[in-house]
Design a protein around this motif. Structure first.
Motif, PDB file in Angstrom:
ATOM      1  N   ILE A   1       0.874  -1.342   0.030  1.00 24.04           N
ATOM      2  CA  ILE A   1       0.183   0.012   0.074  1.00 24.04           C
ATOM      3  C   ILE A   1       0.955   1.329   0.101  1.00 24.04           C
ATOM      4  O   ILE A   1       1.948   1.386   0.602  1.00 24.04           O
ATOM      5  CB  ILE A   1      -0.860  -0.085   1.230  1.00 24.04           C
ATOM      6  N   CYS A   2       0.618   2.402  -0.747  1.00 25.59           N
ATOM      7  CA  CYS A   2       1.071   3.442  -0.676  1.00 25.59           C
ATOM      8  C   CYS A   2       0.128   4.701  -0.463  1.00 25.59           C
ATOM      9  O   CYS A   2      -0.754   5.080  -1.281  1.00 25.59           O
ATOM     10  CB  CYS A   2       1.735   4.011  -2.243  1.00 25.59           C
ATOM     11  N   ILE A   3       0.312   5.364   0.606  1.00 26.42           N
ATOM     12  CA  ILE A   3      -0.418   6.452   0.911  1.00 26.42           C
ATOM     13  C   ILE A   3       0.435   7.789   1.318  1.00 26.42           C
ATOM     14  O   ILE A   3       1.429   7.445   1.450  1.00 26.42           O
ATOM     15  CB  ILE A   3      -1.547   6.089   1.894  1.00 26.42           C
ATOM     16  N   ARG A   4      -0.372   8.887   1.322  1.00 26.17           N
ATOM     17  CA  ARG A   4       0.398  10.178   1.851  1.00 26.17           C
ATOM     18  C   ARG A   4       0.473  10.144   3.495  1.00 26.17           C
ATOM     19  O   ARG A   4      -0.393   9.619   4.140  1.00 26.17           O
ATOM     20  CB  ARG A   4      -0.605  11.259   1.384  1.00 26.17           C
ATOM     21  N   GLU A   5       1.287  11.117   3.668  1.00 23.98           N
ATOM     22  CA  GLU A   5       1.571  11.426   5.298  1.00 23.98           C
ATOM     23  C   GLU A   5       0.511  12.564   5.475  1.00 23.98           C
ATOM     24  O   GLU A   5      -0.275  13.295   4.701  1.00 23.98           O
ATOM     25  CB  GLU A   5       2.851  11.911   5.460  1.00 23.98           C
ATOM     26  N   ALA A   6       0.007  12.409   6.865  1.00 22.29           N
ATOM     27  CA  ALA A   6      -0.907  13.180   7.298  1.00 22.29           C
ATOM     28  C   ALA A   6      -0.455  14.633   7.455  1.00 22.29           C
ATOM     29  O   ALA A   6       0.885  14.522   8.155  1.00 22.29           O
ATOM     30  CB  ALA A   6      -1.757  12.874   8.623  1.00 22.29           C
ATOM     31  N   SER A   7      -1.003  15.612   7.459  1.00 21.07           N
ATOM     32  CA  SER A   7      -0.560  17.115   7.943  1.00 21.07           C
ATOM     33  C   SER A   7      -1.020  17.439   9.268  1.00 21.07           C
ATOM     34  O   SER A   7      -2.196  17.096   9.663  1.00 21.07           O
ATOM     35  CB  SER A   7      -1.151  18.054   6.983  1.00 21.07           C
ATOM     36  N   LEU A   8      -0.085  17.974  10.079  1.00 20.78           N
ATOM     37  CA  LEU A   8      -0.774  18.441  11.580  1.00 20.78           C
ATOM     38  C   LEU A   8      -1.984  19.319  11.618  1.00 20.78           C
ATOM     39  O   LEU A   8      -2.587  19.072  12.537  1.00 20.78           O
ATOM     40  CB  LEU A   8       0.573  19.113  12.098  1.00 20.78           C
ATOM     41  N   GLY A   9      -1.932  20.055  10.686  1.00 24.66           N
ATOM     42  CA  GLY A   9      -2.973  21.204  10.823  1.00 24.66           C
ATOM     43  C   GLY A   9      -4.379  20.622  10.661  1.00 24.66           C
ATOM     44  O   GLY A   9      -5.189  20.963  11.787  1.00 24.66           O
ATOM     45  N   PRO A  10      -4.787  19.962   9.818  1.00 28.19           N
ATOM     46  CA  PRO A  10      -6.009  18.999   9.623  1.00 28.19           C
ATOM     47  C   PRO A  10      -6.319  18.223  10.862  1.00 28.19           C
ATOM     48  O   PRO A  10      -7.374  18.012  11.335  1.00 28.19           O
ATOM     49  CB  PRO A  10      -6.254  18.274   8.232  1.00 28.19           C
ATOM     50  N   ASN A  11      -5.313  17.456  11.471  1.00 28.30           N
ATOM     51  CA  ASN A  11      -5.575  16.746  12.670  1.00 28.30           C
ATOM     52  C   ASN A  11      -5.964  17.468  13.780  1.00 28.30           C
ATOM     53  O   ASN A  11      -6.814  17.002  14.662  1.00 28.30           O
ATOM     54  CB  ASN A  11      -3.948  16.448  13.009  1.00 28.30           C
TER      55      ASN A  11
END
Length: 558
Positions: free
Chosen positions: A93-103
């Motif tokens: 599986i290949c996905i993007r990393e999460a951004s702190l802002g939206p978290n």
């Protein structure tokens, strides 16, 4: 029936040591740079060593236009990857990393949900391996060097009214959208207007996700346009001399991060460009490396297929020489009902009529995806409120579109629930029906590329571009940028530029507000309607409920 929260499920995961996950892929221990026991970076040396291996099959997961009901694109990506491994395929599986802002805002995490998650969930949604911090630092170094260059005599004759390089921070902070900097007298430089974007909107992020290696990364960084002189000629990052030091800061961030699913299957989580201002896909280096290590690679593209999949095909695949074998379009019964006019509060009640009324949005996406020459499977991401009649209505509609829809219950059951979807995807991929091609050639003019996407993907009558924008596109063509793909920046909620226009609208126009040249990333950004590159926090941000409990564990992250 009560269900466990994502973070509860993630915390109970029986993770394998990351060296074991790497070993199963044939990555030697010395080529893994561990960050704790459950995540590691893969060395460039190893990546180089597998370059001549044949590629596995690439599966793209995309979705209908996002609705407040939630579609579960990442959850489906993870569930499908686990499902393929369950039926005996070697899948990554290949996905993007999460951004702190939206978290800390309202979107929440980005590692799947329920029993289809990638772990460690807390670290992935917070600092992870520091990639975003490195990107923020490299971007900030260039910002500082531009103002420093101006302060010490401005050898490049930069017009300080035309510094186009904005600053970044990985947080939702509306107060920083437009600022005045260098106040406080002679010692602090020349006062000018500036502003901040969120880190994922940085061109450095887009470059990291499109570069093949560190050499390519450094060249692309050097090619970024940071300002214009009084004669309107561009000033590049290389004119400031920042690209070498920026590459040093990005050295480790360039290496893909290896983690695992709840079912101990391997995943690369790497990069995270904005899906409307940039191309919204994980890194090329992660995807191309995964294709050398697995028979199937499941990846995703941000937002609905009109943005994410279009850019995946026209930008990422074009740049990296990739060709997907199958596209999986995620839809939910709930989202169909919302497209059919049902309010979020009323989604629990059965309404086959509303499902049918909302299906044209899905139909438009299926048609668009097929126009790239790739077969389409619809994954109906199951919610417990869905009724048999509603599910059947979606299946019947999709069959009428010449595609197949499969109900998938990965959120609730993990790979057991996605087995049927995995079998269908594998069957179609192995039949070799794909005949992929981007929908416009490199040599088409920039204005015609914009019109092509607006007419063929958004089904608009035309893109509206005033003389100033047309002249700007012509100038870039004269300067040698005409071969670049275009990266459309518009609302993700509709095929049109009006976020409230759901379904499959026609008879609309796409007003182009401005165009921006991302010369390092290698695309022209086309801003349509209102696009925010620095989000704000909502009235009740998620941050209000995120804290450590008495055991030192994180609570409130989702």
């Amino acid at each position: 029936m009560s269900y466990k929260s994502d973070i509860q499920i993630a915390r109970e995961a029986k993770k394998q040591p990351i060296m074991q996950i790497g070993n199963a892929l044939g990555i030697p221990a010395e080529d893994l740079l561990p960050y704790g026991h459950d995540k590691a970076k893969v060395s460039q040396k190893f990546i180089n060593s597998v370059k001549d291996r044949p590629d596995g099959k690439l599966i793209l997961v995309t979705a209908i236009n996002p609705t407040p009901a939630g579609e579960g694109k990442t959850t489906t990506t993870v569930g499908l990857g686990d499902g393929l491994n369950r039926i005996g395929k070697k899948a990554m599986i290949c996905i993007r990393e999460a951004s702190l802002g939206p978290n800390f805002g309202m979107k929440g995490g980005a590692a799947g949900g329920g029993y289809a998650q990638i772990v460690p969930m807390e670290e992935m949604n917070l600092h992870f391996t520091g990639d975003f911090h490195a990107i923020t630092s490299a971007h900030s170094l260039l910002s500082a060097m531009i103002d420093n260059h101006i302060y010490w005599g401005n050898e490049q004759d930069i017009d300080i009214r035309r510094v186009v390089w904005r600053r970044v921070v990985d947080m939702n902070d509306r107060a920083l959208r437009q600022i005045t900097c260098s106040l406080g007298g002679v010692a602090n430089g020349f006062p000018r207007e500036a502003g901040f974007d969120i880190t994922v909107a940085s061109e450095v992020m887009a470059i990291l996700c499109l570069a093949n290696d560190l050499k390519d990364l450094e060249k692309r960084l050097g090619d970024m346009i940071v300002a214009y002189r009084r004669d309107r000629s561009p000033v590049y990052c290389r004119d400031i001399g920042a690209e070498g030091a920026m590459t040093v800061l990005l050295k480790d961030a360039m290496q893909p991060n290896l983690v695992q699913t709840l079912e101990n299957n391997p995943a690369f989580v790497h990069g995270g460009p904005f899906a409307n201002i940039a191309h919204g896909c994980n890194s090329v280096i992660a995807t191309t490396t995964a294709l050398k290590l697995a028979d199937y690679v499941v990846t995703e593209a941000g937002f609905g297929a009109d943005l994410g999949a279009e850019k995946f095909m026209n930008i990422k695949c074009r740049k990296a020489g990739l060709a997907p074998s199958v596209v999986v379009c995620v839809a939910t019964v709930r989202a169909m009902k919302m497209n059919g006019g049902v309010a979020k509060a009323d989604l629990g009640a059965e309404s086959v009529e509303a499902v049918k009324k909302g299906c044209p949005n899905l139909g438009r996406h299926i048609e668009n995806l097929k126009s790239f020459g790739v077969p389409v499977v619809v994954a109906i991401n199951h919610f417990v409120t869905d009724t048999e009649a509603e599910i059947q209505a979606v299946k019947d509609y999709v069959a009428g579109q010449g595609a197949v829809a499969v109900l998938s219950r990965h959120w609730e059951l993990g790979s057991e629930g996605s087995e049927e979807l995995a079998r269908k995807v594998a069957e179609i991929a192995e039949a070799g029906q794909a005949n992929f091609a981007p929908i416009y050639p490199d040599e088409m003019s920039l204005a015609d590329k914009i019109q092509t996407i607006c007419k063929r993907i958004y089904r608009a009558d035309e893109a509206l571009m005033d003389k100033k924008i047309r002249d700007q596109l012509k100038l870039w063509e004269e300067q040698g940028y005409g071969h670049l793909p275009v990266c459309m920046a518009k609302t993700q909620y509709s095929f049109s530029t009006d976020p409230n226009l759901r379904g499959a609208p026609t008879g609309h126009s796409v007003p182009v507000r401005e165009v921006r040249l991302s010369a390092g990333a290698g695309f022209v950004v086309v801003v349509c309607g209102e696009i925010m590159t620095m989000p704000g926090l909502p009235r009740q941000p998620s941050a209000l409920s995120i804290r450590l409990n008495d055991d030192g564990q994180i609570e409130g992250l989702f």
